[in-house]
Each structure stands twice: as structure tokens, then as C-alpha cells.
Design an enzyme around this catalytic site. Sequence first.
Site, PDB file in Angstrom:
ATOM      1  N   SER A 208      38.729  49.323  41.098  1.00 61.04           N
ATOM      2  CA  SER A 208      39.901  48.892  41.861  1.00 61.04           C
ATOM      3  C   SER A 208      40.233  47.424  41.650  1.00 61.04           C
ATOM      4  O   SER A 208      41.408  47.042  41.661  1.00 61.04           O
ATOM      5  CB  SER A 208      39.677  49.165  43.352  1.00 61.04           C
ATOM      6  OG  SER A 208      39.453  50.534  43.584  1.00 61.04           O
ATOM      7  N   HIS A 254      39.655  44.187  45.844  1.00 57.90           N
ATOM      8  CA  HIS A 254      41.096  44.355  45.666  1.00 57.90           C
ATOM      9  C   HIS A 254      41.818  43.003  45.661  1.00 57.90           C
ATOM     10  O   HIS A 254      42.650  42.737  44.792  1.00 57.90           O
ATOM     11  CB  HIS A 254      41.655  45.240  46.781  1.00 57.90           C
ATOM     12  CG  HIS A 254      41.181  46.651  46.718  1.00 57.90           C
ATOM     13  ND1 HIS A 254      41.745  47.656  47.474  1.00 57.90           N
ATOM     14  CD2 HIS A 254      40.183  47.235  46.002  1.00 57.90           C
ATOM     15  CE1 HIS A 254      41.120  48.800  47.223  1.00 57.90           C
ATOM     16  NE2 HIS A 254      40.170  48.559  46.339  1.00 57.90           N
TER      17      HIS A 254
END
Length: 303
Positions: A208, A254
Site C-alpha cells: 500500500s 499510506h
Amino acid sequence: MDQAPGNPQGPQDQGHQDARALPTCYRHPDRETGVRCTRCERPICPECMISASVGFQCPECVRAGSGTGHAPSASQPRTLAGGTVTADPRLVTKILIGLNLAVFLVQLSVGDRFTDRFDLIGRAYVPLLGSVEGVAEGQWYRMLTVMFLHGSYIHILFNMLSLWWIGGPLEAALGRARYLALYFVSGLAGSALTYLVAAPNQPSLGASGAIFGLFGATAVLMRRLNYDMRPVIALLVINLIFTFGWSNIAWQAHIGGLVGGVVVGYAMVHAPRERRDLIQYGVCAVVLAAVVVATLVRTAQLT
């Protein structure tokens, strides 16, 4: 950006033209675009744009050669960011997806013992391995290997779909080397922030961080091309809502990846041509230096 030449129009004619919808890319009929190839004048979308000395050219014109009577290799076309144009502009994306899927199959076959050896953990005792493990124990490779591990079918499905949808067009726009640099620098930035902020005994895994880096770079690219930012912003907001609204998601990866992707992406698409390589890879080096500093600081705290 260059547009096809036309005859001067009066106000009434101009109004009729504005009322018409934008033309669609000749290779992707579902995509509207206001950009045309400077050689054949056919409309082309961002994925098909190949940077030329003036404006952009389409892939077919690039493959046909320089248009000057020289061999195609005499004037090698470049992408928007200065990368080499290739026959398969999604090859690296396909390889990355293949690697992630292969590692996930190994995870399913070997089990948690494999995952625990390569996921991202600061410093903690791991029962399955029977020892204290983590980046603080000198296992720096975990900051890289974590980018190829996933915790479930849904996890890897979501990440690989995002990688295909976002990564493919971005690879075509940047070129393979710059795309790879963006991917890994963003992923390492996400790993560094996770290691720096998260609890040392909290494991994390997934691609991610790198994928959020691709989101950030895509936003920068669309801004550079003066395209409508609303779709990518909406997609990014939705992902951020999931990031902070879901308890099992490592938001640090993230955010770290997103920031790294924006910084590197800006350097990739805005660097002046005469110093393009120096600025692009220099910024990558600066972000990597920040990753190293953050890792050293956190290691000193944990040991």
C-alpha cells in the site's frame, strides 16, 4: 499543448464548437481528450502521449520513426518524464503484480513462519521464530520485503487492482526506470514512517505504501497535463477514509508513501529538460536519505 490548426472562427462558430463534446482518443474510444498528435493530428489520451520536441506524439507515429527520413533509432522518442518509450509500456507493472502474487502463494504454502520472517516489525519477540526480531535488530531488509507481503485475499486483490489501474498509465508516462524508482522510493518512505511511528511490536505488511505513492504521482501528472483532478482526488479521499476508518490498516505506510510519491512525482514531471536526470534521481536520493535517517533515529530509540 499543440492543437490541430483550423480556420479562424467567429463568435457564433466558436459557440458551436464549445458546445460539442471533446474528441476521444483513437486508441481508447472511451476517453475524451483535448490533445492531438503533432504529426498525424489524431486525438490521444495521457496514456498514449509520448513527449516530443514539440507537443506530444502517438505510439504509432513514434514507431514509424522520426519522420525525417532517418532510421527510428536516430531520434529515439522519450516519454513525458524523459524515459525511453518501449513496446510494452506496462511490462514493469505486470512484473510487480506477478512478484506480489508469487510471494502471496508462498505465504499460503509456508504459512505464518514465512510471513513473520519478512514482514515489517520494529523490535519484538516472535514466538514462531523463537527469537527477538525486527528492523532494530539489524533486519533492514524487512522495510523492502514488506512491500510484497499481504494478509488476505481481499488485501492483495485490492492492491493489485490499484497497481494495474494506476501503475500502468503512470509507467507509460514516466518510463520503466523512473517508474521503478518512484515505486520503490514511495514504498520505502511508507516503511520508514511505519517504523518510526508505529508500536515496535506491531507487524505490518502490504504494497500500500508504494501504491499510495503512485496515487500521489498520478495527481501531480494530471495537474501537469491540466486534466480534471476530481476523479483522482475522489479516489484518493475514499482510500484515505478507509485508511483512517479501518482499525487494522497501517495508516503510516499510506501517508509516508503518499508524501514520497508526491515529492518524487513532482520532480519526475517538472524537472527542466537540460537537468532532468540530475533533478529526478537527485530527489529520489534525498527521499532515500530521509528514509535512512528516520530508520537510524528509530533504531537508536529501540536499542
